[in-house]
Write a protein that holds these residues in place. Sequence first.
Motif, PDB file in Angstrom:
ATOM      1  N   PRO A   1       0.023  86.606  11.898  1.00 22.73           N
ATOM      2  CA  PRO A   1      -1.477  86.953  11.586  1.00 22.73           C
ATOM      3  C   PRO A   1      -1.822  88.515  11.508  1.00 22.73           C
ATOM      4  N   HIS A   2      -2.959  88.790  10.806  1.00 19.09           N
ATOM      5  CA  HIS A   2      -3.335  89.843  10.758  1.00 19.09           C
ATOM      6  C   HIS A   2      -4.725  90.094  11.719  1.00 19.09           C
ATOM      7  N   PHE A   3      -5.183  91.135  11.775  1.00 24.60           N
ATOM      8  CA  PHE A   3      -6.342  91.266  12.906  1.00 24.60           C
ATOM      9  C   PHE A   3      -7.611  91.755  12.388  1.00 24.60           C
ATOM     10  N   MET A   4      -8.771  91.159  12.903  1.00 18.24           N
ATOM     11  CA  MET A   4     -10.082  91.445  12.644  1.00 18.24           C
ATOM     12  C   MET A   4     -10.827  91.537  13.873  1.00 18.24           C
TER      13      MET A   4
ATOM     14  N   TYR B   1     -10.379  88.214  15.718  1.00 20.39           N
ATOM     15  CA  TYR B   1      -9.975  87.112  14.778  1.00 20.39           C
ATOM     16  C   TYR B   1      -8.757  87.291  14.144  1.00 20.39           C
ATOM     17  N   ALA B   2      -7.825  86.171  14.324  1.00 22.19           N
ATOM     18  CA  ALA B   2      -6.438  86.251  13.613  1.00 22.19           C
ATOM     19  C   ALA B   2      -6.762  85.716  12.072  1.00 22.19           C
ATOM     20  N   LEU B   3      -6.023  86.533  11.100  1.00 18.74           N
ATOM     21  CA  LEU B   3      -6.210  86.716   9.577  1.00 18.74           C
ATOM     22  C   LEU B   3      -4.925  85.998   9.136  1.00 18.74           C
ATOM     23  N   GLY B   4      -5.053  85.030   8.097  1.00 17.39           N
ATOM     24  CA  GLY B   4      -3.643  84.608   7.477  1.00 17.39           C
ATOM     25  C   GLY B   4      -3.490  85.482   6.254  1.00 17.39           C
ATOM     26  N   GLU B   5      -2.267  85.184   5.616  1.00 19.89           N
ATOM     27  CA  GLU B   5      -1.988  85.904   4.475  1.00 19.89           C
ATOM     28  C   GLU B   5      -2.843  85.369   3.021  1.00 19.89           C
ATOM     29  N   SER B   6      -2.998  86.216   2.175  1.00 17.14           N
ATOM     30  CA  SER B   6      -3.681  85.602   0.990  1.00 17.14           C
ATOM     31  C   SER B   6      -2.648  86.137  -0.258  1.00 17.14           C
ATOM     32  N   PRO B   7      -2.292  85.148  -1.339  1.00 13.60           N
ATOM     33  CA  PRO B   7      -1.648  85.507  -2.196  1.00 13.60           C
ATOM     34  C   PRO B   7      -2.531  86.384  -3.250  1.00 13.60           C
ATOM     35  N   LEU B   8      -3.718  86.368  -3.248  1.00 13.82           N
ATOM     36  CA  LEU B   8      -4.572  87.238  -3.674  1.00 13.82           C
ATOM     37  C   LEU B   8      -4.724  88.651  -3.610  1.00 13.82           C
TER      38      LEU B   8
END
Length: 234
Positions: free
Chosen positions: A101-104, A133-140
């Motif tokens: 997860p990425h971070f915000m 917040y933990a961010l998931g990956e986006s194919p976009l």
Amino acid sequence: MEGKLRELVARSEIWQVLQRYARGLDRLDNELARSCYWDDAIEDHNHFVGSPDGFIAFADQATLGFVTCQHGLLNHSCELAGDDAYCETYYIFTGQMAEPPHFMSTGRYIDHFQRRGGQWRIANRVTVVEGHYALGESPLGKVPAGPTVPARPGRIPAIAMTSATTARPSRAAPGPPELRRRATRNAHEQASSTPRHRARSRHWCSVATCSVSTGWIARAVSPCSMRSLQPGAR
């Protein structure tokens, strides 16, 4: 009219300081970030309370692990009082990790600015962190190499986005921190080319916040931020 022009200039200069701060941290430009603070300023930034130099070193170590990061400045209010100004600026911080997860993070900068010698800088800051917040990956977000934008009739063809034209500075580049800073600046340039003062007024009051390292520090904050500074709220 002259008074209004002076006010507009002051507000613009304060906003530019905030923008330099965000850019300096994101681009590992310590000199640029440091230029936003007076020497006797205190930065109260979540887990850190101390001098501007100490904070910038702390921020570097905290963000060098990200591949890229961005400080976004959002809502901004500013109350001018002569050579003092009291500001609240919403921020959003995003950090891309090598793997999700990425971070915000979201929150507010509660700033006491002072104008000395004709220059506005931060004299005192409390950073109120309101969310992680933990961010998931986006194919976009994945940009394929090669042309992706076809030409349309009657329109100038858009420049194709490739890994070269969209390159961003890497926060995870190998080498000592100074080499990483230099590599970050170079990559950005290439991509760009193709008293602790107590104050009182009708809307502002002085609030003391506790710190293990400093005891207490007087802060000028707005009433709307006081709830977040209560014990357990941060």
